[in-house]
Scaffold this motif. Structure first.
Motif, PDB file in Angstrom:
ATOM      1  N   GLY A   1     -30.521  19.020  14.848  1.00 18.89           N
ATOM      2  CA  GLY A   1     -31.243  17.932  15.606  1.00 18.89           C
ATOM      3  C   GLY A   1     -32.820  17.642  15.474  1.00 18.89           C
ATOM      4  N   THR A   2     -32.876  18.872  14.459  1.00 16.58           N
ATOM      5  CA  THR A   2     -34.013  18.595  14.037  1.00 16.58           C
ATOM      6  C   THR A   2     -34.072  18.196  12.546  1.00 16.58           C
ATOM      7  N   ALA A   3     -33.452  18.292  12.408  1.00 12.43           N
ATOM      8  CA  ALA A   3     -33.059  17.450  10.598  1.00 12.43           C
ATOM      9  C   ALA A   3     -33.045  15.467  10.858  1.00 12.43           C
ATOM     10  N   LEU A   4     -32.788  15.464  12.509  1.00 16.47           N
ATOM     11  CA  LEU A   4     -32.593  13.755  12.070  1.00 16.47           C
ATOM     12  C   LEU A   4     -33.790  13.765  12.490  1.00 16.47           C
ATOM     13  N   LEU A   5     -34.933  14.706  13.364  1.00 12.71           N
ATOM     14  CA  LEU A   5     -36.479  14.500  13.545  1.00 12.71           C
ATOM     15  C   LEU A   5     -36.885  14.606  12.450  1.00 12.71           C
ATOM     16  N   THR A   6     -36.501  15.377  11.650  1.00 14.98           N
ATOM     17  CA  THR A   6     -37.553  15.060   9.606  1.00 14.98           C
ATOM     18  C   THR A   6     -37.272  14.246   9.018  1.00 14.98           C
ATOM     19  N   ALA A   7     -35.942  14.028   9.019  1.00 15.99           N
ATOM     20  CA  ALA A   7     -35.356  12.760   8.378  1.00 15.99           C
ATOM     21  C   ALA A   7     -36.075  12.038   9.054  1.00 15.99           C
ATOM     22  N   ALA A   8     -36.636  11.411   9.652  1.00 16.69           N
ATOM     23  CA  ALA A   8     -37.909  10.225  10.470  1.00 16.69           C
ATOM     24  C   ALA A   8     -38.812  10.494  10.515  1.00 16.69           C
ATOM     25  N   SER A   9     -39.491  11.556  10.021  1.00 14.24           N
ATOM     26  CA  SER A   9     -40.750  12.266  10.001  1.00 14.24           C
ATOM     27  C   SER A   9     -40.932  11.011   8.173  1.00 14.24           C
ATOM     28  N   LYS A  10     -39.755  11.758   7.704  1.00 15.70           N
ATOM     29  CA  LYS A  10     -40.243  11.808   5.577  1.00 15.70           C
ATOM     30  C   LYS A  10     -39.839  10.733   5.817  1.00 15.70           C
ATOM     31  N   ARG A  11     -39.638   9.197   6.446  1.00 16.05           N
ATOM     32  CA  ARG A  11     -40.152   7.986   6.193  1.00 16.05           C
ATOM     33  C   ARG A  11     -40.896   7.229   7.346  1.00 16.05           C
ATOM     34  N   GLY A  12     -41.863   8.237   8.086  1.00 13.17           N
ATOM     35  CA  GLY A  12     -43.000   7.448   8.887  1.00 13.17           C
ATOM     36  C   GLY A  12     -42.656   7.299  10.056  1.00 13.17           C
ATOM     37  N   ARG A  13     -41.322   7.236   9.990  1.00 11.39           N
ATOM     38  CA  ARG A  13     -40.903   6.396  12.052  1.00 11.39           C
ATOM     39  C   ARG A  13     -41.202   7.749  12.546  1.00 11.39           C
ATOM     40  N   LEU A  14     -41.212   8.703  12.747  1.00 10.71           N
ATOM     41  CA  LEU A  14     -41.073   9.556  14.092  1.00 10.71           C
ATOM     42  C   LEU A  14     -41.734   9.104  15.081  1.00 10.71           C
ATOM     43  N   PRO A  15     -42.990   8.659  14.774  1.00  7.04           N
ATOM     44  CA  PRO A  15     -43.685   8.068  15.856  1.00  7.04           C
ATOM     45  C   PRO A  15     -43.580   7.057  16.917  1.00  7.04           C
ATOM     46  N   GLU A  16     -42.449   5.623  15.678  1.00 11.02           N
ATOM     47  CA  GLU A  16     -41.844   4.829  15.883  1.00 11.02           C
ATOM     48  C   GLU A  16     -40.775   4.925  17.482  1.00 11.02           C
ATOM     49  N   LEU A  17     -40.384   6.889  16.629  1.00 14.99           N
ATOM     50  CA  LEU A  17     -38.766   6.839  17.491  1.00 14.99           C
ATOM     51  C   LEU A  17     -39.188   7.401  18.974  1.00 14.99           C
ATOM     52  N   ALA A  18     -41.128   7.481  19.101  1.00 15.86           N
ATOM     53  CA  ALA A  18     -41.273   9.048  19.752  1.00 15.86           C
ATOM     54  C   ALA A  18     -41.263   7.867  20.611  1.00 15.86           C
ATOM     55  N   ALA A  19     -41.977   6.915  20.484  1.00 11.57           N
ATOM     56  CA  ALA A  19     -42.673   6.579  21.483  1.00 11.57           C
ATOM     57  C   ALA A  19     -41.686   4.926  22.435  1.00 11.57           C
ATOM     58  N   LEU A  20     -40.568   4.962  21.491  1.00  7.62           N
ATOM     59  CA  LEU A  20     -39.696   4.104  22.421  1.00  7.62           C
ATOM     60  C   LEU A  20     -39.435   5.145  23.155  1.00  7.62           C
ATOM     61  N   GLY A  21     -39.186   6.088  23.504  1.00  9.66           N
ATOM     62  CA  GLY A  21     -38.594   6.949  25.052  1.00  9.66           C
ATOM     63  C   GLY A  21     -37.523   8.429  24.150  1.00  9.66           C
ATOM     64  N   LEU A  22     -38.026   9.021  22.966  1.00  5.48           N
ATOM     65  CA  LEU A  22     -36.883   9.776  22.759  1.00  5.48           C
ATOM     66  C   LEU A  22     -37.037  11.347  23.698  1.00  5.48           C
ATOM     67  N   ILE A  23     -36.000  11.792  23.869  1.00  4.45           N
ATOM     68  CA  ILE A  23     -35.636  12.991  24.273  1.00  4.45           C
ATOM     69  C   ILE A  23     -34.995  13.823  23.403  1.00  4.45           C
ATOM     70  N   VAL A  24     -35.576  15.487  23.484  1.00  5.66           N
ATOM     71  CA  VAL A  24     -34.820  16.645  23.071  1.00  5.66           C
ATOM     72  C   VAL A  24     -34.328  17.149  23.753  1.00  5.66           C
ATOM     73  N   ALA A  25     -32.988  17.619  24.133  1.00  4.16           N
ATOM     74  CA  ALA A  25     -33.256  18.882  24.454  1.00  4.16           C
ATOM     75  C   ALA A  25     -32.292  19.828  24.163  1.00  4.16           C
ATOM     76  N   GLU A  26     -32.332  21.004  24.538  1.00  3.52           N
ATOM     77  CA  GLU A  26     -32.197  22.422  22.852  1.00  3.52           C
ATOM     78  C   GLU A  26     -32.239  23.417  24.606  1.00  3.52           C
ATOM     79  N   ARG A  27     -31.090  23.868  24.563  1.00  6.25           N
ATOM     80  CA  ARG A  27     -30.205  25.051  25.490  1.00  6.25           C
ATOM     81  C   ARG A  27     -31.283  26.067  25.544  1.00  6.25           C
TER      82      ARG A  27
END
Length: 823
Positions: free
Chosen positions: A399-425
């Motif tokens: 799950g965090t690898a997906l976030l890492t992939a977005a961050s490495k391309r500078g797209r994590l802020p865009e992904l988060a701003a569109l309404g990202l939710i991460v659920a971890e037990r």
């Protein structure tokens, strides 16, 4: 008026100038001087009815460390200290420093102390591997010490009682708590405690010889002269602190009586909360712990803020409890703790100080009751949850690898701003189970560091120089990284990713389970969420769901497995273990125990996967396993293939068992996906005798051919232990259609969970719109520009791939859909 949760009230040194001058005149400032000895004698007489003896120490944590070490005796390596989940970190820290592994159990729902049922069950199950029982007298309560004396005799186990908050508590008979106990009872004299000094601790026992040994341990283990005979350190209480302790002792009964009256007033005036079952005649109350109703437990922070706004301090003891703290999740064995989970999540502590009066309690109780009533009314109203663009189910490595992939391309802020939710037990992102294995990674240190090195977000890039990044970097150029070192690094990465997600408008819900997801109108997904702390459930809408819940080794796979023509379960069921259990921390110890009666143990490992070879590597590295020639047999079906960076490198070593379809057209690697790497590769090269290498004589390799393999059957019949390394299956989330009917997934049929675009497939092989999968056992196979040899079949599980092209593939699809929706 303001009411702090804790108002330290140690004796004022300025009121004891005569005593300080006495210390100066004596020239004795430490080393069990006259002030310390006088305090110990007076405490024994006043607090412990003149029984046994006391030992003053520099702080209670040091007291726990030496007492645990003494109680354990020679039993340290591979042994446990059994303790409850609901206690302070110092309890488990002291056990670790004493060389033991914390074994964390659940608590009693009434008095919040260690569950007697759990303790006795674990003593039966673990036997003499439990070196010390370490109960906690929760919040200063008086636990049943006679029972622990009986357990000590019955099981020949050490006992040390953590009574940090109990100095001044009186038991059911009116005696000082701990008086005459046959083991060490360790109290704190920290400034925040009821027996407030500045710093310090007091160990009491009815066994004066035990106190004498502990005294020597506090002085570097010197029993006579200056020659160490025992394990030791410097834990002596200075004379100046002993002056303060003597002054506090003179007033402690008055202090405890007044605090007991405050506690009684709270119990009378607070409404709508539950209380700890009181034990003993008087508790040395440090604060007033209560349990919030389950319906408002998730609003605990808001309740605390509302109390603070009117000048009332509060605390959350102990939340997170031991089993929820990252260090102990890596280093301890944690049993299920549903009671501790609930009580820890619902607990709130209110002020009890020496300056307070019964009238002050009335003020606090009135404000608290008003705030709680308001929150209870609010909790009864239905909640609305906005539509998220993406719900990531699982915040572990995938799950965090997906976030890492977005961050490495500078797209994590865009992904988060569109309404990202991460659920971890779990309580934190990043680690999942990766740090809980006893093996070395099949990824290099460079691979792990590439997740953050030169990242566009400086807070992530800085992790290369963080202590956890440096620990991983120590293994650059080595054959992998111990996963116990990887765990803290990926957790630190997860923490910073969580912060970035929140900063840019996304949400991270730790401590939450996702129970399932259902297709609803408008092409959305409604996922049922449950907060683990209190069981509160709600529905979350999202345009897409990415399942990153990892893999497992299902038992039904074993039930259907046949090797050499025989059923694995029926043939060796009582000697069977799954590789996931063998590879986990503590796995080698279990194997040693299982084989302890065998002079020449025989072990069979089944499978040709990385986990199978990793299991063998771990067994061969376990020094205390008596492995002779041919002790381990590997039974596998597919040929064992080593990875090579180029065809020329393979040919230079004389390895020619590959063709054009075995070479990745993108990277030029030989067996890029199918080939073993790092430590596993070295073992395979030896077994294949590549370039003159010599096989390990302790290992025999047999390729199973067909269902009638007599050699395989003979190995199984002779084995003392069979370890099945048959791969992993995905933890596929329950998925339902708009009519509420379960959608059968390809993963349920034993096929890959996802297609070449990481979309989840139904049982007929059709991609389900808006559902994605990533991580262990998802079944994704790289293709096109992602590379991979044409001959490859099976699963490709690579952290680097998840953090780069695979994760980016999902991000691009989600953001593309999001952009179209906005347009």
């Amino acid at each position: 008026m303001r009411y702090p949760l804790i108002a330290p009230n140690p004796p004022r040194l300025s009121d004891h100038v005569d005593a300080l001058q006495r210390v100066e005149a004596s020239g004795h400032f430490s080393n069990n001087g006259p002030e310390v000895r006088a305090f110990e004698a007076a405490a024994t007489a006043q607090l412990f009815d003149g029984q046994g003896a006391c030992l003053a120490v520099n702080n209670a944590t040091l007291g726990l460390m030496i007492a645990i070490r003494e109680a354990a005796g020679e039993r340290t390596a591979g042994c446990y200290a059994l303790m409850p989940a609901l206690t302070f970190a110092a309890t488990a820290q002291a056990a670790l420093w004493a060389g033991l592994t914390p074994l964390i159990c659940d608590i009693n729902p009434a008095d919040w102390t260690a569950s007697a049922e759990a303790e006795e069950r674990l003593l039966r199950d673990y036997g003499d591997r439990i070196a010390v029982l370490l109960p906690y007298a929760t919040f200063g309560t008086a636990i049943d010490l006679d029972r622990y004396a009986w357990l000590q005799r019955e099981h020949s186990v050490g006992v040390v009682v953590d009574a940090a908050a109990s100095l001044g508590t009186r038991d059911a008979g009116g005696g000082g708590f701990g008086a005459g106990a046959p083991f060490a009872v360790v109290h704190s004299m920290h400034a925040t405690k009821t027996f407030a000094v500045a710093e310090g601790g007091l160990i009491h026992s009815g066994d004066t010889d035990l106190i004498a040994r502990l005294r020597a341990m506090t002085n570097f283990g010197f029993e006579a002269n200056r020659s160490a005979t025992l394990f030791g350190l410097n834990a002596k209480l200075p004379e100046v602190l002993a002056v303060m302790a003597r002054a506090k002792l003179a007033e402690i009964d008055t202090v405890c009586d007044q605090r007991a009256a405050l506690e009684h007033a709270y119990r009378t005036q607070l409404k709508g909360v539950a209380f700890q079952q009181a034990e003993g005649q008087r508790r040395a109350s440090q604060f007033m712990p209560v349990l919030l109703p389950e319906a408002v437990a998730h609003r605990r922070s808001e309740i605390a803020a509302a109390l603070a706004a009117v000048g009332i301090g509060s605390g959350q003891y102990f939340s997170p409890h031991l089993g929820e703290q990252p260090l102990f999740q890596r280093t301890a064995t944690i049993l299920p703790t549903p009671v501790a989970d609930s009580i820890g999540a619902r607990s709130l502590s209110l002020p009890v100080t020496d300056a307070m009066t019964i009238a002050d309690v009335a003020v606090i109780a009135k404000a608290f009751n008003r705030i709680l009533a308001r929150e209870t009314r609010s909790a009864a109203r239905p909640r609305q949850h906005a539509v998220a663009s993406l719900l990531i189910v699982g915040g572990g490595p995938a799950g965090t690898a997906l976030l890492t992939a977005a961050s490495k391309r500078g797209r994590l802020p865009e992904l988060a701003a569109l309404g990202l939710i991460v659920a971890e037990r779990e309580a934190t992102l990043g680690e999942g189970r990766i740090g809980r294995y006893a093996i070395t990674s099949d990824s290099t240190a460079e691979t792990f560091l590439s997740a953050v090195r030169d990242n566009p977000h400086p807070e992530l890039a800085a992790l290369v120089d963080h202590p956890t990044g440096q620990a991983v970097g120590h293994y650059i150029g080595a054959l992998g990284v111990p996963l116990v070192e990887v765990g803290p690094f990926v957790q630190a990465t997860g923490h910073r990713l969580q912060t970035l997600v929140a900063q840019h408008g996304g949400t991270v819900l730790t401590g939450h389970d996702v129970l399932g997801t259902t297709r609803v109108a408008g092409g959305l997904w409604s996922s049922r969420m449950r907060r683990r702390a209190d069981g509160h459930e709600f529905d979350q809408l999202s345009s897409a769901v990415a399942i990153a819940t990892g893999g497992h080794q299902p038992l039904d796979r074993l039930a259907a497995q046949r090797v050499g023509g025989v059923s694995l379960v029926s043939e060796v069921g009582d000697r069977l273990m799954q590789s996931d259990e063998a590879l986990a921390l503590g796995g080698p110890t279990k194997i040693i125990d299982l084989l302890s009666t065998k002079r020449n143990p025989k072990i069979v490992v089944i499978g040709g996967s990385t986990s199978a070879i990793a299991t063998i590597v771990l067994l061969l590295k376990t020094a205390s396993l008596p492995l002779g020639a041919g002790a381990i047999t590997l039974l596998h079906r597919r040929p064992l293939r080593p990875f090579y960076p180029t065809p020329a490198a393979a040919q230079a070593e004389g390895f020619t068992d590959f063709g054009p379809d075995d070479i990745c057209p993108v990277s030029g690697f030989v067996y890029r996906l199918a080939g073993f790497r790092l430590e596993a590769r070295e073992l395979v090269l030896r077994e294949l005798r590549v370039d003159g290498r010599t096989p390990d004589p302790r290992l025999t390799v047999h390729q199973v051919r067909g269902d009638d393999d007599a050699v395989a059957r003979a190995h199984l019949a002779e084995a003392d232990l069979v370890i099945a390394a048959l791969g992993y299956r995905p933890r596929a989330l329950p998925v339902h259609d708009q009519d509420g009917r379960a959608i059968a997934l390809a993963a349920h049929q034993g096929s890959a969970m996802v297609d070449r675009h990481c979309r989840i497939l139904d049982a007929s092989g059709v991609a389900i719109p808006g559902l994605f999968g990533i991580g262990l056992a998802a079944g994704f196979v790289p293709w096109g520009r992602l590379g991979g040899e044409a001959s490859f079949s099976g699963q490709a599980n690579g952290l680097w791939q998840w953090q780069n092209d695979v994760g980016a593939m999902i991000v691009d699809q989600v953001l593309g859909d999001g952009a179209r929706a906005v347009a």
